[in-house]
Scaffold this active site. Structure first.
Site, PDB file in Angstrom:
ATOM      1  N   GLY A   1      36.401  33.770  34.329  1.00 31.83           N
ATOM      2  CA  GLY A   1      35.006  33.472  34.004  1.00 31.83           C
ATOM      3  C   GLY A   1      34.621  33.947  32.622  1.00 31.83           C
TER       4      GLY A   1
ATOM      5  N   ARG B   1      41.302  29.522  35.588  1.00 31.11           N
ATOM      6  CA  ARG B   1      41.691  30.641  36.447  1.00 31.11           C
ATOM      7  C   ARG B   1      43.146  30.581  36.912  1.00 31.11           C
ATOM      8  NH1 ARG B   1      37.365  33.728  37.876  1.00 31.11           N
ATOM      9  NH2 ARG B   1      35.312  32.788  37.538  1.00 31.11           N
TER      10      ARG B   1
ATOM     11  N   ASP C   1      42.651  40.812  37.140  1.00 34.78           N
ATOM     12  CA  ASP C   1      43.763  39.913  37.464  1.00 34.78           C
ATOM     13  C   ASP C   1      44.501  39.449  36.217  1.00 34.78           C
ATOM     14  OD1 ASP C   1      43.562  39.931  40.181  1.00 34.78           O
ATOM     15  OD2 ASP C   1      42.349  38.106  40.322  1.00 34.78           O
TER      16      ASP C   1
ATOM     17  N   LYS D   1      37.895  42.196  29.750  1.00 31.46           N
ATOM     18  CA  LYS D   1      36.685  41.385  29.884  1.00 31.46           C
ATOM     19  C   LYS D   1      36.255  41.310  31.335  1.00 31.46           C
ATOM     20  CE  LYS D   1      36.937  37.897  31.822  1.00 31.46           C
ATOM     21  NZ  LYS D   1      37.180  36.646  32.572  1.00 31.46           N
ATOM     22  N   THR D   2      35.022  41.398  31.637  1.00 34.41           N
ATOM     23  CA  THR D   2      34.406  40.934  32.883  1.00 34.41           C
ATOM     24  C   THR D   2      32.964  41.411  32.962  1.00 34.41           C
ATOM     25  OG1 THR D   2      34.287  41.137  35.277  1.00 34.41           O
ATOM     26  CG2 THR D   2      35.493  42.844  34.173  1.00 34.41           C
TER      27      THR D   2
ATOM     28  N   ASP E   1      31.377  41.702  35.572  1.00 32.45           N
ATOM     29  CA  ASP E   1      31.193  42.499  36.787  1.00 32.45           C
ATOM     30  C   ASP E   1      31.258  43.998  36.520  1.00 32.45           C
ATOM     31  OD1 ASP E   1      31.193  40.020  37.902  1.00 32.45           O
ATOM     32  OD2 ASP E   1      33.001  40.278  39.101  1.00 32.45           O
TER      33      ASP E   1
END
Lengths: 568, 568
Positions: free
Chosen positions: B97, B158, B189, B219-220, B222
């Site tokens: 994402g 993804r 991941d 990166k994320t 979340d």
């Protein structure tokens, strides 16, 4: 306790780093008010412009005192006040849905009334006026609310002052607090209410026989309170559309990053599509539906869906399995056949109420379908079950369908999916839906809305000090320094016959097909559908090089030669 | 054509007034890189810190070459590069994402590699690496994408590179384009994938027997990729939470303006509640649910609902018939009894698949309910029908429930409404729901994310020029000037047994109950529930006095003494 924890505790209760900083942001004022440090009241004189609708005679009969006093003539500022008026007691209230900049109206009022007059806040909207919930607004109050969003300093509600009993309550409040004037900050309905109040309170309220002045201030994020040449836009529209535009810009950027989703975005705005049009002009998405155009072209739902599906298919054939569609909240009501079907549906439901209520849920659609005309029955049958359920659900207290509850964005997704499959089964179509609404009403006002509303407050206060009543404050020439003016409210009124009674209304300004903003949009949309020409307008900025923007539709429609506003 | 129309045409295709201005915004660099005008590569040396999980032995066996080379030792910058390395061919890709700042990683890489080396972009994520979809990135490209949001310059996907065939395809791409290094920008991941690729490509890829270096960038949005002392936060978290915080702040302001609605807001973030916690710290709402706390306290759904309903009732008794509740997207899975019930449900559905499929829709809940344990059957029966339908709906390809599709925010509203009515039937409760997600992934990066990612790009490029592989770039000391460091990826890996095979995973960092951020939140939330102490953090600013903010949770957890970041 650590320094950091102390800093965090300091940010509670409207004291975020941003709120603390933005309160210090200076605001420009129109040259008429003098210096921005110490703005001074202006007096007003008649222009040559007289307002009136087709119902002017009927209005004059109902508003004899205000029309006689104003002659429905537009006022313009005519230099600094000569007399220093003191001792006035003024109340301000917010009416209807919140919009960014309301607090700055209060700040402008307080500033121009100065220490010699008293400003009261009415708590929780028109209801507070009926109850007499007033409190005195201090200098410390206005320092704290300056440039902040929302209506929370006063609160708001949607009470419409209509009955004799309510008018009596307003008089009582005026007498109890010895008020000289009321400022109503609101949309078309609230400004209609202000006109009625101005007439009702024109004289004979106080012991000496004098009245209470009433001044309106034009607010609504929907942007449907506009008067060509006199009111380019209501306040709050710029902030709301900039907030929505940032979100839509972010989502557009997401579509061409993730490469696999469509996003269908419904935008707040009960009737008019000004918000959707402005957001489209800011962001340039693949598709933006404009309700007024659909109504004017008598476009069917099937035709809208076909148009949407063809864009989806054509983009897919170019490798773009993604895009953004914008839809105005009020879309359904503007599709002629939907409107007609809903009207017949309402009749059927009204005529068979008892029978219908006794039916099992899954028998209702058939029952109604068999009683509709063939066209309407076919249209109803073409809709997804959750829309049918909504159409058959309980009516509101006026017997009307609750249109705002209809998930238009999901309806469009589901019907487009079906049509895309018919056109080309190989085209993938995965879509998310969004509704952008409440997020946009209470953000910190853009510098445009902040300056505009502060100057509207200065204008409203000046009108009061100048002894005026029954006017709406406005600032004209927004890209040209700004001029305080006043619009006679009675000159805006139309008469509508509702439930056997005359009702006065200020007509909502809808998007016009021949407006420069609509024409520019129409000239570019095919290109935007064909490729990725979108832009991200970014979050609204309060410092730096990008602060002084006008809404694009306002700039286009007012013939401005740049996107920058200039007040002062 | 009018001047204004020309100006508008100029804003198409990523050229809004904001985008054009923000591209010019200078970015600070860590002192190690020299001047921000001409940042220079650094070399690295070992620190004394060695990483390893409980599975270190198993990992060493599977990653013999990278572990032997790195010794799982953390690297730190050790002055300017002495040798001028040229001729390197480097590819960069986005994985998973999108998150704000990805473009600046590319800009930092390009800048530090300089004219003597070549940077390629991989189109559309890992899939593009398999297909060999590469293009050379020019100076003009990076000038155009600097400080802009999204991953759209390259696109993303993804795809997980797992099979022998896929590894062979990657080798083919490396050979075809004569690559020396690959930079993988991604989350837990993707960085696991980077570790695997680093080992797989360690040697023997090219004709001379040499390998291809692989560097990860964290990166994320979340925020669940964190390593105490080494990685305070992944990039994109700050921008996303600031966007959500502005929206939540606006909604809070709306609640206390309109005085009649609750808003239940679900926030993106698949498992961890970092996003919800940060937004709560920024905005101070009445209620914020933290999944990890619910799991650690073994709180039942009924208990959560009771807690929420009591706040609603208590606020109402004080005249506040409004408020905001924040819920993390992954909430349902963290409620122990829900998790247990879903597990039993999955068993029942798996064992009675044919029977179940043959049932009429309205018989399904009873069929399943009669086969569950009494507790789970009662829990299922307590849920609204649309949740039951979702729980009985088709499983994904792994046989799992599609939790993200569950409208948690609506479930909470409906159950709270019931409980409020039980507690005090006189309390009004009208609520709107929101899901804030896609809006936050692709906004223009905050100055923090913009500077952080640019420096991560400089670090990743320096690691490549310094001949390193199997590391993740990081910047430590974010409120203290910033130091480029490198984390050996193999040192982060745990082994999970899935489908009879060992899988390597970087454990997701969840919210810790004893973290300073959680403890501060817990110390204040009762006050926030009891009154209106909320703050509006406002839109993120790119100029002016409020630009240099750190995420509050990051500042607290890293022991910073202010909310300001300082790089350079």
């Amino acid at each position: 306790m650590s320094t950091l924890v102390e800093q965090l505790l300091d940010t509670e209760a409207h004291r975020s780093i941003f709120e603390t900083a933005v309160r210090q942001n200076p605001l420009p004022v129109c040259a008429a008010f003098g210096s921005s440090d110490q703005p001074q009241p202006v007096r007003f004189s008649n222009t040559s412009q007289v307002l009136g609708t087709k119902d002017a005679d009927g209005v004059r009969a109902q508003f004899p005192q205000t029309v006689a006093a104003s002659g429905n003539v537009v006022l313009s500022s005519a230099g600094a006040s000569t007399a220093r008026v003191t001792g006035k007691r003024v109340a301000v209230l917010f009416s209807g849905g919140p919009a960014a900049g309301g607090h700055n109206v209060v700040c402008g009022l307080k500033r121009v009334l100065g220490a010699g007059n008293t400003l009261f806040g009415v708590k929780a909207g028109p209801k507070g006026l009926l109850k007499g919930s007033l409190f005195e607004i201090t200098d410390a109050n206005v320092d704290f609310i300056l440039n902040t969003g929302g209506f929370d300093f006063l609160g708001s509600d949607r009470t419409k002052i209509k009955s004799a009993e309510q008018f009596a309550q307003v008089r009582e409040t005026c007498i109890k607090h010895n008020l000289d004037a009321i400022v109503v900050v609101g949309g078309d309905d609230s400004n209609t209410n202000a006109a009625v109040l101005a007439e009702s309170l024109f004289s004979g309220v106080k012991a000496d026989g004098s009245g209470v002045q009433v001044i309106g201030v034009p607010k609504t994020i929907d942007g449907d309170l506009q008067i060509p040449g006199l009111l380019s836009i209501s306040f709050g529209f710029d902030t709301a559309t900039r907030i929505y535009s940032e979100m839509v810009g972010n989502i557009l950027q997401d579509t061409s990053s993730s490469l696999k989703y469509w996003h269908f975005v419904k935008l707040m705005g009960r009737s008019a599509s000004h918000v959707a049009l402005e957001v489209a002009l800011q962001t340039k998405p693949a598709i933006a539906l404009i309700s007024e155009e659909i109504a004017s072209k008598q476009e069917s739902l099937a035709s809208i869906i076909d148009r949407v599906a063809r864009v989806i298919v054509e983009r897919s054939h170019k490798g773009m399995n993604y895009g953004v569609l914008l839809a105005p909240e009020g879309l359904i009501e503007f599709i002629p056949e939907m409107n007609a079907m809903i009207a017949e549906l309402n009749d059927v439901l009204a005529h068979h109420a008892a029978e219908f209520a006794a039916l099992a849920d899954d028998a209702k659609a058939d029952f109604v379908g068999s009683r509709l005309s063939a066209d309407n029955a076919a249209l109803l049958a073409s809709l997804p079950h959750y829309i049918v359920n909504m159409l058959l659900a309980e009516r509101d207290s006026h017997g009307n369908l609750q249109v705002s509850l209809i998930p238009t964005e999901q309806l469009l997704i589901d019907m487009a999916k079906k049509r895309v499959k018919e056109l080309d089964p190989a085209v993938p179509f995965a879509a998310h839906n969004h509704f952008l609404g409440y997020e946009g009403r209470c953000g910190a006002p853009t510098l445009f809305d902040a300056a505009y509303t502060f100057n509207l407050g200065l204008t409203a206060g000046s009108l009061i000090l100048d002894g005026r009543t029954g006017y709406m404050a406005t600032i004209t020439g927004l890209s040209n320094g700004g001029t305080p003016q006043a619009i006679p409210l009675a000159g805006l009124l139309n008469i509508e016959r509702r439930h056997g009674k005359d009702e006065f209304v200020i007509e909502k300004a809808l998007v016009k097909m021949d407006s420069p903003a609509m024409k520019f949009f129409a000239s570019r949309r095919d290109e935007w559908a064909a490729g990725d020409l979108f832009a991200s307008p970014g979050p609204r900025q309060f410092w730096g090089p990008t602060t002084h923007q006008l809404p694009i539709s306002v700039a286009l429609n007012s013939g401005a030669d740049s996107l920058m506003f200039r007040i002062g």
